[in-house]
Design a protein around this motif. Structure first.
Motif, PDB file in Angstrom:
ATOM      1  N   UNK A 154       0.834  -1.208   0.000  1.00  0.00           N
ATOM      2  CA  UNK A 154       0.000   0.000   0.000  1.00  0.00           C
ATOM      3  C   UNK A 154       0.864   1.252   0.000  1.00  0.00           C
ATOM      4  N   UNK A 155       0.329   2.321  -0.604  1.00  0.00           N
ATOM      5  CA  UNK A 155       1.064   3.577  -0.628  1.00  0.00           C
ATOM      6  C   UNK A 155       0.587   4.469  -1.749  1.00  0.00           C
ATOM      7  N   UNK A 156       1.263   5.603  -1.914  1.00  0.00           N
ATOM      8  CA  UNK A 156       0.958   6.554  -2.982  1.00  0.00           C
ATOM      9  C   UNK A 156       1.966   6.371  -4.111  1.00  0.00           C
ATOM     10  N   UNK A 157       1.491   6.474  -5.353  1.00  0.00           N
ATOM     11  CA  UNK A 157       2.330   6.237  -6.528  1.00  0.00           C
ATOM     12  C   UNK A 157       2.191   7.395  -7.510  1.00  0.00           C
ATOM     13  N   UNK A 158       3.323   7.907  -7.968  1.00  0.00           N
ATOM     14  CA  UNK A 158       3.333   8.969  -8.973  1.00  0.00           C
ATOM     15  C   UNK A 158       3.316   8.334 -10.360  1.00  0.00           C
ATOM     16  N   UNK A 159       2.423   8.830 -11.228  1.00  0.00           N
ATOM     17  CA  UNK A 159       2.250   8.269 -12.562  1.00  0.00           C
ATOM     18  C   UNK A 159       2.881   9.223 -13.574  1.00  0.00           C
ATOM     19  N   UNK A 160       3.936   8.809 -14.277  1.00  0.00           N
ATOM     20  CA  UNK A 160       4.635   9.737 -15.174  1.00  0.00           C
ATOM     21  C   UNK A 160       3.901  10.020 -16.479  1.00  0.00           C
ATOM     22  N   UNK A 161       3.053   9.087 -16.939  1.00  0.00           N
ATOM     23  CA  UNK A 161       2.444   9.260 -18.261  1.00  0.00           C
ATOM     24  C   UNK A 161       0.990   9.730 -18.221  1.00  0.00           C
ATOM     25  N   UNK A 166      -7.008   0.666 -13.230  1.00  0.00           N
ATOM     26  CA  UNK A 166      -7.139   0.024 -11.929  1.00  0.00           C
ATOM     27  C   UNK A 166      -6.219  -1.191 -11.842  1.00  0.00           C
ATOM     28  N   UNK A 167      -6.163  -1.982 -12.908  1.00  0.00           N
ATOM     29  CA  UNK A 167      -5.329  -3.180 -12.913  1.00  0.00           C
ATOM     30  C   UNK A 167      -3.858  -2.815 -12.774  1.00  0.00           C
ATOM     31  N   UNK A 168      -3.419  -1.787 -13.484  1.00  0.00           N
ATOM     32  CA  UNK A 168      -2.024  -1.350 -13.387  1.00  0.00           C
ATOM     33  C   UNK A 168      -1.706  -0.848 -11.981  1.00  0.00           C
ATOM     34  N   UNK A 169      -2.643  -0.109 -11.380  1.00  0.00           N
ATOM     35  CA  UNK A 169      -2.424   0.421 -10.029  1.00  0.00           C
ATOM     36  C   UNK A 169      -2.279  -0.716  -9.019  1.00  0.00           C
ATOM     37  N   UNK A 170      -3.121  -1.749  -9.135  1.00  0.00           N
ATOM     38  CA  UNK A 170      -3.017  -2.890  -8.233  1.00  0.00           C
ATOM     39  C   UNK A 170      -1.710  -3.643  -8.468  1.00  0.00           C
ATOM     40  N   UNK A 171      -1.265  -3.680  -9.725  1.00  0.00           N
ATOM     41  CA  UNK A 171       0.020  -4.312 -10.022  1.00  0.00           C
ATOM     42  C   UNK A 171       1.169  -3.572  -9.358  1.00  0.00           C
ATOM     43  N   UNK A 172       1.132  -2.242  -9.383  1.00  0.00           N
ATOM     44  CA  UNK A 172       2.171  -1.450  -8.727  1.00  0.00           C
ATOM     45  C   UNK A 172       2.174  -1.683  -7.219  1.00  0.00           C
ATOM     46  N   UNK A 173       0.996  -1.963  -6.668  1.00  0.00           N
ATOM     47  CA  UNK A 173       0.883  -2.211  -5.229  1.00  0.00           C
ATOM     48  C   UNK A 173       1.043  -3.694  -4.895  1.00  0.00           C
ATOM     49  N   UNK A 174       1.636  -4.467  -5.809  1.00  0.00           N
ATOM     50  CA  UNK A 174       1.926  -5.896  -5.595  1.00  0.00           C
ATOM     51  C   UNK A 174       0.676  -6.754  -5.446  1.00  0.00           C
ATOM     52  N   UNK A 175      -0.423  -6.346  -6.077  1.00  0.00           N
ATOM     53  CA  UNK A 175      -1.655  -7.128  -6.165  1.00  0.00           C
ATOM     54  C   UNK A 175      -2.358  -7.234  -4.805  1.00  0.00           C
ATOM     55  N   UNK A 176      -3.575  -7.761  -4.836  1.00  0.00           N
ATOM     56  CA  UNK A 176      -4.337  -7.977  -3.622  1.00  0.00           C
ATOM     57  C   UNK A 176      -3.741  -9.144  -2.834  1.00  0.00           C
ATOM     58  N   UNK A 210     -16.026   0.051 -16.806  1.00  0.00           N
ATOM     59  CA  UNK A 210     -16.354   0.917 -15.678  1.00  0.00           C
ATOM     60  C   UNK A 210     -15.868   2.340 -15.950  1.00  0.00           C
ATOM     61  N   UNK A 211     -16.623   3.355 -15.526  1.00  0.00           N
ATOM     62  CA  UNK A 211     -16.184   4.751 -15.715  1.00  0.00           C
ATOM     63  C   UNK A 211     -14.935   5.095 -14.916  1.00  0.00           C
ATOM     64  N   UNK A 212     -14.542   4.237 -13.961  1.00  0.00           N
ATOM     65  CA  UNK A 212     -13.330   4.506 -13.177  1.00  0.00           C
ATOM     66  C   UNK A 212     -12.234   3.478 -13.472  1.00  0.00           C
ATOM     67  N   UNK A 213     -12.368   2.756 -14.587  1.00  0.00           N
ATOM     68  CA  UNK A 213     -11.314   1.806 -14.956  1.00  0.00           C
ATOM     69  C   UNK A 213      -9.986   2.534 -15.156  1.00  0.00           C
ATOM     70  N   UNK A 214     -10.064   3.735 -15.767  1.00  0.00           N
ATOM     71  CA  UNK A 214      -8.888   4.607 -15.837  1.00  0.00           C
ATOM     72  C   UNK A 214      -8.954   5.557 -14.641  1.00  0.00           C
ATOM     73  N   UNK A 215      -7.913   5.555 -13.842  1.00  0.00           N
ATOM     74  CA  UNK A 215      -7.892   6.367 -12.644  1.00  0.00           C
ATOM     75  C   UNK A 215      -7.538   7.814 -12.973  1.00  0.00           C
ATOM     76  N   UNK A 216      -8.063   8.729 -12.159  1.00  0.00           N
ATOM     77  CA  UNK A 216      -7.806  10.152 -12.332  1.00  0.00           C
ATOM     78  C   UNK A 216      -6.844  10.630 -11.255  1.00  0.00           C
TER      79      UNK A 216
END
Length: 260
Positions: A154-161, A166-176, A210-216
Motif C-alpha cells: 500500500x502507498x501513494x504512486x506517482x504516474x509519469x504518463x 485500476x489493474x495497473x495500479x493494483x500491479x504497482x501495489x503488488x496485487x491484492x 467501468x467509468x473509473x477503470x482509468x484512474x484520475x
C-alpha cells in the motif's frame, strides 16, 4: 490438553479462511479469445492545485526565452521539441484556487477543466503573435494515485504518463493479498470538493467498461478485507484479551504475595 484445544482452534480458522477459485480469480466471465470493446475514453483534465510544466521553444530561441520562467535554459531536441538543458529547472506552474496560472508575457491563463492538448493549442495560438511556429510542451507533474487496504504494498504512486488503469495500479501495489475482497474494490474520486464512491468487481470482465477503470489524479483505490480476514482479526483480539487477562491476574497474584 490446552495445546490440543489451541491446535483445533487454529485448524478451524484455517478451514474457514480457505478460499474457492470463484473468490479470487479475476475476469471469470471472459470467454476464450473474446474481444471486449471498451467504452472508456478517459482523458485527464487539469484541476485546482495541479502542478503543470509548460515549456515554450522555437527555431529562434531568443524569441521563446521570455515565455519560460527565469532559470530554465531551453534547447531544441533531436526531434525539434523543446528540452531543458542538463541541471536546469523545468518551468512549472501551480493552478490556483480559481483554476488559473500566471504565464510570462501572456498573463493569466485558465487551465482548470482543460485537457493537456487543449492547453497546448490555446497557448500556441496566443504565442503566434510573438513567435513564428512556436513549440509548446505541456505535462502534469503531480499525477498521483493512492492504493490502500489488503494489497501487498500500500502507498501513494506517482504516474509519469498521466494514464493508469485500476489493474495497473493494483500491479504497482503488488496485487491484492489473499485476504482482499475482490468483488467490492472501491475507487474514491474527488471533483470540486465532492467525493464520489465507485465499486468494482475484479472477478467480472465488466470492470473494463467501468467509468473509473482509468484512474484520475488523486484517486484512492481501497481494497477491503474479506470475511475471513475480519473473523481472523476478531479471533486475534479475543485471544489477546484472554492473554492480557491472564497476565493481569498473574501480576495481581504476585503483588498480593509480595504484600504478604
Amino acid at each position: 490438553m490446552q495445546g490440543r484445544f489451541l491446535f483445533l482452534i487454529l485448524l478451524l480458522l484455517s478451514i474457514i479462511s480457505c478460499k474457492t477459485p470463484t473468490d479470487i480469480v479475476y475476469f471469470q466471465n471472459a470467454s476464450d479469445l473474446e474481444k471486449i470493446n471498451s467504452s472508456n475514453s478517459f482523458t485527464p483534465v487539469f484541476k485546482v492545485d495541479d502542478v503543470v510544466s509548460i515549456l515554450v521553444s522555437a527555431s529562434d530561441m531568443d524569441a521563446a526565452r521570455p515565455f519560460n520562467l527565469q532559470g530554465a535554459s531551453i534547447s531544441l531536441g533531436e526531434n525539434g521539441g523543446g528540452e531543458t538543458s542538463s541541471g536546469a529547472t523545468e518551468p512549472t506552474y501551480l493552478i490556483d484556487e480559481d483554476g488559473n496560472i500566471e504565464f510570462p508575457v501572456l498573463g493569466k491563463l485558465k487551465l482548470a477543466g482543460l485537457t493537456r492538448v487543449q492547453v497546448k493549442e490555446i497557448i500556441k495560438e496566443k504565442l503566434k503573435v510573438y513567435i513564428n511556429d512556436p513549440i509548446v510542451n505541456v505535462r502534469l507533474k503531480n499525477f498521483k494515485i493512492t492504493v490502500i487496504g489488503e494489497v501487498g504494498a500500500p502507498g501513494s504512486y506517482t504516474i509519469p504518463n498521466e494514464r493508469v488503469t485500476v489493474i495497473e495500479a493494483l500491479g504497482m501495489a503488488s496485487d491484492l493479498s489473499i485476504m482482499g475482497k475482490r468483488t467490492n474494490v472501491m475507487v474514491i474520486r474527488e471533483n470540486d470538493g465532492v467525493n464520489t464512491y465507485h465499486r468494482l468487481d475484479l472477478t467480472s470482465k465488466d470492470i473494463f467498461n467501468s467509468p473509473v477503470y482509468y484512474l484520475a489524479q488523486n484517486d484512492v483505490l481501497y481494497v477491503e478485507p474479506n470475511e475471513s480476514k475480519v473473523r481472523e482479526s476478531k479471533a486475534n483480539r479475543n485471544v489477546l484479551g484472554v492473554v492480557l487477562g491472564i497476565i493481569g491476574v498473574a501480576l495481581s497474584a504476585v503483588a498480593f504475595i509480595v504484600g504478604l
